[in-house]
Design a protein around this motif. Structure first.
Motif, PDB file in Angstrom:
ATOM      1  N   TRP A 181      -4.973  -5.972  11.732  1.00  0.00           N
ATOM      2  CA  TRP A 181      -5.889  -5.693  12.835  1.00  0.00           C
ATOM      3  C   TRP A 181      -5.291  -6.005  14.201  1.00  0.00           C
ATOM      4  N   ASN A 182      -4.030  -6.418  14.228  1.00  0.00           N
ATOM      5  CA  ASN A 182      -3.352  -6.578  15.515  1.00  0.00           C
ATOM      6  C   ASN A 182      -3.069  -5.205  16.123  1.00  0.00           C
ATOM      7  N   GLU A 183      -3.004  -5.142  17.435  1.00  0.00           N
ATOM      8  CA  GLU A 183      -2.739  -3.876  18.124  1.00  0.00           C
ATOM      9  C   GLU A 183      -1.360  -3.346  17.727  1.00  0.00           C
ATOM     10  N   PRO A 184      -1.279  -2.079  17.289  1.00  0.00           N
ATOM     11  CA  PRO A 184       0.022  -1.541  16.861  1.00  0.00           C
ATOM     12  C   PRO A 184       0.981  -1.364  18.034  1.00  0.00           C
ATOM     13  N   VAL A 185       2.264  -1.531  17.777  1.00  0.00           N
ATOM     14  CA  VAL A 185       3.265  -1.197  18.789  1.00  0.00           C
ATOM     15  C   VAL A 185       3.338   0.330  18.889  1.00  0.00           C
ATOM     16  N   PRO A 186       3.633   0.892  20.067  1.00  0.00           N
ATOM     17  CA  PRO A 186       3.648   2.357  20.231  1.00  0.00           C
ATOM     18  C   PRO A 186       4.559   3.077  19.249  1.00  0.00           C
ATOM     19  N   SER A 187       5.694   2.471  18.912  1.00  0.00           N
ATOM     20  CA  SER A 187       6.622   3.143  18.005  1.00  0.00           C
ATOM     21  C   SER A 187       6.024   3.350  16.621  1.00  0.00           C
ATOM     22  N   ALA A 188       5.027   2.545  16.258  1.00  0.00           N
ATOM     23  CA  ALA A 188       4.409   2.683  14.938  1.00  0.00           C
ATOM     24  C   ALA A 188       3.710   4.033  14.814  1.00  0.00           C
ATOM     25  N   TYR A 189       3.052   4.483  15.895  1.00  0.00           N
ATOM     26  CA  TYR A 189       2.402   5.798  15.863  1.00  0.00           C
ATOM     27  C   TYR A 189       3.437   6.908  15.709  1.00  0.00           C
ATOM     28  N   ASN A 190       4.517   6.797  16.457  1.00  0.00           N
ATOM     29  CA  ASN A 190       5.571   7.814  16.347  1.00  0.00           C
ATOM     30  C   ASN A 190       6.145   7.852  14.934  1.00  0.00           C
ATOM     31  N   ALA A 191       6.333   6.673  14.350  1.00  0.00           N
ATOM     32  CA  ALA A 191       6.857   6.599  12.986  1.00  0.00           C
ATOM     33  C   ALA A 191       5.902   7.252  11.996  1.00  0.00           C
ATOM     34  N   VAL A 192       4.616   7.028  12.176  1.00  0.00           N
ATOM     35  CA  VAL A 192       3.612   7.631  11.295  1.00  0.00           C
ATOM     36  C   VAL A 192       3.670   9.152  11.369  1.00  0.00           C
ATOM     37  N   TYR A 193       3.767   9.687  12.577  1.00  0.00           N
ATOM     38  CA  TYR A 193       3.792  11.139  12.715  1.00  0.00           C
ATOM     39  C   TYR A 193       5.065  11.745  12.121  1.00  0.00           C
ATOM     40  N   GLU A 194       6.179  11.054  12.265  1.00  0.00           N
ATOM     41  CA  GLU A 194       7.402  11.572  11.642  1.00  0.00           C
ATOM     42  C   GLU A 194       7.270  11.580  10.120  1.00  0.00           C
ATOM     43  N   ALA A 195       6.691  10.521   9.571  1.00  0.00           N
ATOM     44  CA  ALA A 195       6.499  10.458   8.119  1.00  0.00           C
ATOM     45  C   ALA A 195       5.526  11.542   7.658  1.00  0.00           C
ATOM     46  N   ALA A 235     -11.315  11.611  28.619  1.00  0.00           N
ATOM     47  CA  ALA A 235     -11.153  10.337  27.914  1.00  0.00           C
ATOM     48  C   ALA A 235     -10.573  10.566  26.525  1.00  0.00           C
ATOM     49  N   GLU A 236     -11.039  11.623  25.842  1.00  0.00           N
ATOM     50  CA  GLU A 236     -10.515  11.927  24.513  1.00  0.00           C
ATOM     51  C   GLU A 236      -9.046  12.340  24.587  1.00  0.00           C
ATOM     52  N   LEU A 237      -8.714  13.129  25.608  1.00  0.00           N
ATOM     53  CA  LEU A 237      -7.322  13.518  25.832  1.00  0.00           C
ATOM     54  C   LEU A 237      -6.461  12.277  26.006  1.00  0.00           C
ATOM     55  N   GLN A 238      -6.935  11.335  26.806  1.00  0.00           N
ATOM     56  CA  GLN A 238      -6.189  10.105  27.055  1.00  0.00           C
ATOM     57  C   GLN A 238      -6.010   9.283  25.777  1.00  0.00           C
ATOM     58  N   LYS A 239      -7.062   9.215  24.953  1.00  0.00           N
ATOM     59  CA  LYS A 239      -6.974   8.465  23.696  1.00  0.00           C
ATOM     60  C   LYS A 239      -5.927   9.066  22.768  1.00  0.00           C
ATOM     61  N   ARG A 240      -5.952  10.394  22.658  1.00  0.00           N
ATOM     62  CA  ARG A 240      -5.029  11.047  21.733  1.00  0.00           C
ATOM     63  C   ARG A 240      -3.584  10.933  22.224  1.00  0.00           C
ATOM     64  N   LEU A 241      -3.379  11.040  23.527  1.00  0.00           N
ATOM     65  CA  LEU A 241      -2.040  10.836  24.066  1.00  0.00           C
ATOM     66  C   LEU A 241      -1.555   9.416  23.777  1.00  0.00           C
ATOM     67  N   SER A 242      -2.436   8.443  23.950  1.00  0.00           N
ATOM     68  CA  SER A 242      -2.086   7.047  23.684  1.00  0.00           C
ATOM     69  C   SER A 242      -1.748   6.837  22.220  1.00  0.00           C
ATOM     70  N   MET A 243      -2.476   7.509  21.327  1.00  0.00           N
ATOM     71  CA  MET A 243      -2.200   7.407  19.894  1.00  0.00           C
ATOM     72  C   MET A 243      -0.782   7.833  19.567  1.00  0.00           C
ATOM     73  N   LEU A 244      -0.286   8.820  20.311  1.00  0.00           N
ATOM     74  CA  LEU A 244       1.052   9.358  20.061  1.00  0.00           C
ATOM     75  C   LEU A 244       2.147   8.588  20.791  1.00  0.00           C
ATOM     76  N   GLY A 245       1.749   7.532  21.492  1.00  0.00           N
ATOM     77  CA  GLY A 245       2.733   6.716  22.189  1.00  0.00           C
ATOM     78  C   GLY A 245       2.884   7.028  23.669  1.00  0.00           C
ATOM     79  N   TYR A 246       2.095   8.000  24.171  1.00  0.00           N
ATOM     80  CA  TYR A 246       2.121   8.333  25.605  1.00  0.00           C
ATOM     81  C   TYR A 246       1.052   7.486  26.291  1.00  0.00           C
ATOM     82  N   VAL A 247       1.390   6.225  26.502  1.00  0.00           N
ATOM     83  CA  VAL A 247       0.404   5.246  26.944  1.00  0.00           C
ATOM     84  C   VAL A 247      -0.120   5.575  28.337  1.00  0.00           C
ATOM     85  N   ILE A 248      -1.425   5.654  28.430  1.00  0.00           N
ATOM     86  CA  ILE A 248      -2.094   6.014  29.679  1.00  0.00           C
ATOM     87  C   ILE A 248      -2.431   4.784  30.505  1.00  0.00           C
TER      88      ILE A 248
END
Length: 231
Positions: free
Chosen positions: A177-191, A46-59
């Motif tokens: 507090w709205n659900e972030p779009v997946p690209s927002a996580y990718n943008a955060v990691y690049e920054a 479950a933790e693996l799935q959460k972290r993948l989802s955080m990075l935009g790899y939606v499970i």
């Protein structure tokens, strides 16, 4: 929109938002270093799935079951990060996943500590401010927050910068507090890893939506999409 600091909001709002965010943060302890593969089950999956989802790899459903969809997302993550794409979350894959969703990163040559909740919060801000903007503009919004951390004129943590009274309109109107779009996580990691299309900007604004004299007085650096980034 990013505004100049203006102490008009009550501390209770900050406290409530912080508690809500902490309630949704991830647990570092839940993901160990043992191999996880098709058929594995439990909190580590479950933790693996959460972290993948955080990075935009939606499970999809975070169900703690290492099924076909989880395996496919692991393969994609491995392929995009130079790992052997075998679909098995082994030591190297888990280490890289932890690194990207972990405790610290170097930005501009300075080590900045951050938590999973910080990443979530910054992604929410990026999404609320720039979900309709070019991807480069999303990275730039995240960079503004990180640039403020580096500046002696602002607080030195992601939450303190974002929650600084009057700093960002999505905090005031609740859209953070709205659900972030997946690209927002990718943008955060690049920054977080040093990409800054805003070239050190400390502010940004949409010229069509603000007449704030202070923000218009700031030296302008670049316009990306509808946002002007400035010092």
């Amino acid at each position: 929109m990013s505004l100049s600091p203006h102490p008009t909001y009550k501390r209770i709002l900050v406290v409530v938002m912080t508690l809500m965010l902490c309630a949704s943060s991830l647990s570092n302890a839940a993901l160990g270093d043992r191999n996880l593969s098709r058929g594995s089950r439990g909190p580590e999956v479950a933790e693996l799935q959460k972290r993948l989802s955080m990075l935009g790899y939606v499970i999809g459903s975070i169900d703690g079951i290492y099924g076909r969809q989880t395996e496919a997302r692991v393969r994609l993550f491995q392929k995009e990060h130079g790992l052997g794409a075998d679909g098995i979350a082994g030591t190297r894959t888990i280490r890289e996943l932890k690194r990207l969703t972990g405790e610290s990163v170097t930005v501009g040559g300075t080590a900045i500590g951050y938590k999973n909740s910080d990443i979530n919060l910054l992604a929410r801000l990026v999404s609320a401010e720039a979900k309709g903007e070019p991807y480069r503009g999303q990275i730039a919004v995240a960079s503004v927050v990180l640039n403020r951390i580096q500046s002696s004129s602002f607080p030195n943590t992601i939450p303190d910068v974002i929650y600084q009274p009057g700093a960002f309109s999505p905090v005031a109107d609740g859209s953070i507090w709205n659900e972030p779009v997946p690209s927002a996580y990718n943008a955060v990691y690049e920054a977080l890893h040093g990409t800054d299309p805003a070239y050190g900007a400390l502010f940004f604004f949409n010229p069509a939506k603000t007449s704030n004299n202070y923000i218009w007085s700031r030296p302008q650096i670049i316009q990306i999409g509808k946002h002007i980034f400035c010092r």
